[in-house]
Design an enzyme around this catalytic site. Structure first.
Site, PDB file in Angstrom:
ATOM      1  N   SER A 164      63.376  50.374 -14.442  1.00 18.75           N
ATOM      2  CA  SER A 164      64.045  49.465 -15.569  1.00 18.75           C
ATOM      3  C   SER A 164      63.543  49.930 -16.946  1.00 18.75           C
ATOM      4  O   SER A 164      64.182  49.913 -17.667  1.00 18.75           O
ATOM      5  CB  SER A 164      63.958  47.948 -15.197  1.00 18.75           C
ATOM      6  OG  SER A 164      64.348  47.915 -14.028  1.00 18.75           O
ATOM      7  N   ASP A 192      55.280  45.262  -6.656  1.00 19.91           N
ATOM      8  CA  ASP A 192      54.712  46.196  -6.013  1.00 19.91           C
ATOM      9  C   ASP A 192      53.305  46.611  -6.989  1.00 19.91           C
ATOM     10  O   ASP A 192      52.333  47.221  -6.258  1.00 19.91           O
ATOM     11  CB  ASP A 192      55.377  47.582  -6.412  1.00 19.91           C
ATOM     12  CG  ASP A 192      56.590  47.547  -5.686  1.00 19.91           C
ATOM     13  OD1 ASP A 192      56.874  46.818  -4.507  1.00 19.91           O
ATOM     14  OD2 ASP A 192      57.787  48.117  -6.055  1.00 19.91           O
ATOM     15  N   GLY A 245      55.939  47.604  -1.394  1.00 22.38           N
ATOM     16  CA  GLY A 245      54.886  48.222  -2.278  1.00 22.38           C
ATOM     17  C   GLY A 245      55.394  49.431  -2.838  1.00 22.38           C
ATOM     18  O   GLY A 245      54.931  50.187  -3.385  1.00 22.38           O
TER      19      GLY A 245
HETATM   20  O1  F6P Z   1      60.116  47.461  -5.908  1.00 22.86           O
HETATM   21  C1  F6P Z   1      60.399  46.293  -4.951  1.00 22.86           C
HETATM   22  C2  F6P Z   1      60.549  46.529  -3.889  1.00 22.86           C
HETATM   23  O2  F6P Z   1      60.573  45.202  -3.103  1.00 22.86           O
HETATM   24  C3  F6P Z   1      59.610  47.368  -2.944  1.00 22.86           C
HETATM   25  O3  F6P Z   1      58.530  46.932  -2.699  1.00 22.86           O
HETATM   26  C4  F6P Z   1      60.658  47.855  -1.902  1.00 22.86           C
HETATM   27  O4  F6P Z   1      60.398  48.983  -1.475  1.00 22.86           O
HETATM   28  C5  F6P Z   1      61.871  47.888  -2.539  1.00 22.86           C
HETATM   29  O5  F6P Z   1      61.953  47.080  -3.719  1.00 22.86           O
HETATM   30  C6  F6P Z   1      63.212  47.378  -1.666  1.00 22.86           C
HETATM   31  O6  F6P Z   1      64.265  47.530  -2.401  1.00 22.86           O
HETATM   32  P1  F6P Z   1      65.733  46.725  -2.029  1.00 22.86           P
HETATM   33  O7  F6P Z   1      65.707  45.379  -2.607  1.00 22.86           O
HETATM   34  O8  F6P Z   1      66.888  47.547  -2.712  1.00 22.86           O
HETATM   35  O9  F6P Z   1      65.685  46.694  -0.674  1.00 22.86           O
END
Ligand code: F6P
Length: 319
Positions: free
Chosen positions: A105, A128, A171
């Site tokens: 972002s 993260d 993470g």
């Molecule tokens: O960046 C935050 C996060 O929760 C990461 O820890 C994880 O790998 C990813 O987003 C999961 O993404 P989504 O919400 O698209 O499943």
């Protein structure tokens, strides 16, 4: 500069609402008109926006998620997409953006500014904790508390059944959540992408503890290092425990923010508006040694946040 827009983007993080509340209330108090953009950059490209006043953000601080909603926007990753976004912002008379989100972002905000001149200030919001130049991002503390609460529960049932649990935490490519959640729960092993994993050594250590009478075992693994299934495959039959797997998943992203996250987010939202007022753009608000500072996007985004080596060493001694 008269009109400011606020958006949340990427994966949500507890505390984003407190940041929105703080940015909106500070901006209104400073005499700006404020617009909330829904669903991050996707909502911007759909012109999904609404006027916000002081009371529009009442009662949201304690809420998990983000009232503005969020998304990961493919179109905004393209130069054409960002050019279209700039046109829309100009059409609506929006002079500056406050972008609350993670690395992707903030990269979007930086490119938008470089390519189209639309000024912005970023606020790091991601569980993260993988953004350089800030000690903490919004949402990390709440996420960790969720991990600790859940791992503690797993320890209860692990002890009753004399089992091992491999717990996978989020993470992305960072091991911060795994490392700190592992330290806080006294995990027997912590597997993170920042250092090579030695399954032999881990299994031997756990087996020796088992022989000495230990009745539970928690192995925390960062999703960026290995899957819980892979770790369990390496462990079972070698550690003397029946092994179970738990993937904590998106529970880590939800829940009412902790006091730490509410205060951090409030400080960052306030500071973002001070930065706009001072005419300082293209910066991310960061927490450094307890203080709010402004760091240029280019600096933040050109570096990978390193894990504290001392924490890693300490975890080895304590686990
Ligand atoms: O960046 C935050 C996060 O929760 C990461 O820890 C994880 O790998 C990813 O987003 C999961 O993404 P989504 O919400 O698209 O499943």
């Amino acid at each position: 500069m008269k009109k400011i827009a606020v958006l949340t983007s990427g994966g949500d993080a507890p505390g984003m609402n407190a940041a929105v509340r703080s940015a909106v209330r500070t901006a209104v108090t400073e005499g700006y008109e404020v617009v909330g953009i829904k669903r991050g950059y996707s909502g911007l490209l759909d012109e999904d926006m609404f006027e916000m006043n002081y009371s529009a953000v009442g009662g949201i601080m304690e809420k998990g998620g983000t009232i503005l909603r969020t998304s990961r926007c493919e179109e905004f990753r393209t130069e054409q997409g960002r050019a279209r976004a700039a046109e829309i912002l100009r059409k609506h008379g929006i002079d500056a953006l406050v972008v609350i989100g993670g690395e992707g972002s903030l990269t979007g905000a930086m490119l938008l500014m470089e390519e189209t001149g639309i000024p912005s200030v970023g606020i790091p919001g991601t569980i993260d904790n993988d953004i350089a130049y800030t000690d903490m991002c919004i949402g990390v503390d709440t996420c960790l508390n969720t991990c600790v609460e859940n791992i503690q529960k797993l320890k209860d049932t692990a002890s009753s059944h004399e089992r091992a649990f491999v717990v996978e935490v989020m993470g992305r490519s960072s091991g911060y959540v795994a490392l700190t959640a592992g330290i806080a729960t006294g995990a027997e092993a912590i597997i993170i992408p920042e250092r090579p994993v030695n399954y032999e050594a881990i299994a031997e250590k756990i087996w020796n503890e088992r022989k000495r009478g230990k009745i539970n075992c928690i192995i925390v693994v960062a999703e960026g290092a290995a899957s819980a299934y892979t770790v369990a495959r390496h462990m079972e039959h070698r550690i003397g425990y029946e092994t179970r797997i738990t993937i904590l998943g998106h529970v880590q992203r939800g829940g009412s923010p902790t006091a730490f996250d509410r205060i951090l987010a409030s400080r960052m939202g306030y500071e973002a508006i001070q930065s706009i007022k001072d005419g300082e753009f293209g910066v991310m608000i960061a927490l450094q040694s307890g203080k709010m500072v402004r760091v240029p996007y280019s600096k933040v985004l050109s570096e990978k946040k390193e894990l504290d080596e001392t924490l890693i060493k300490m975890a080895d001694i304590l686990s």
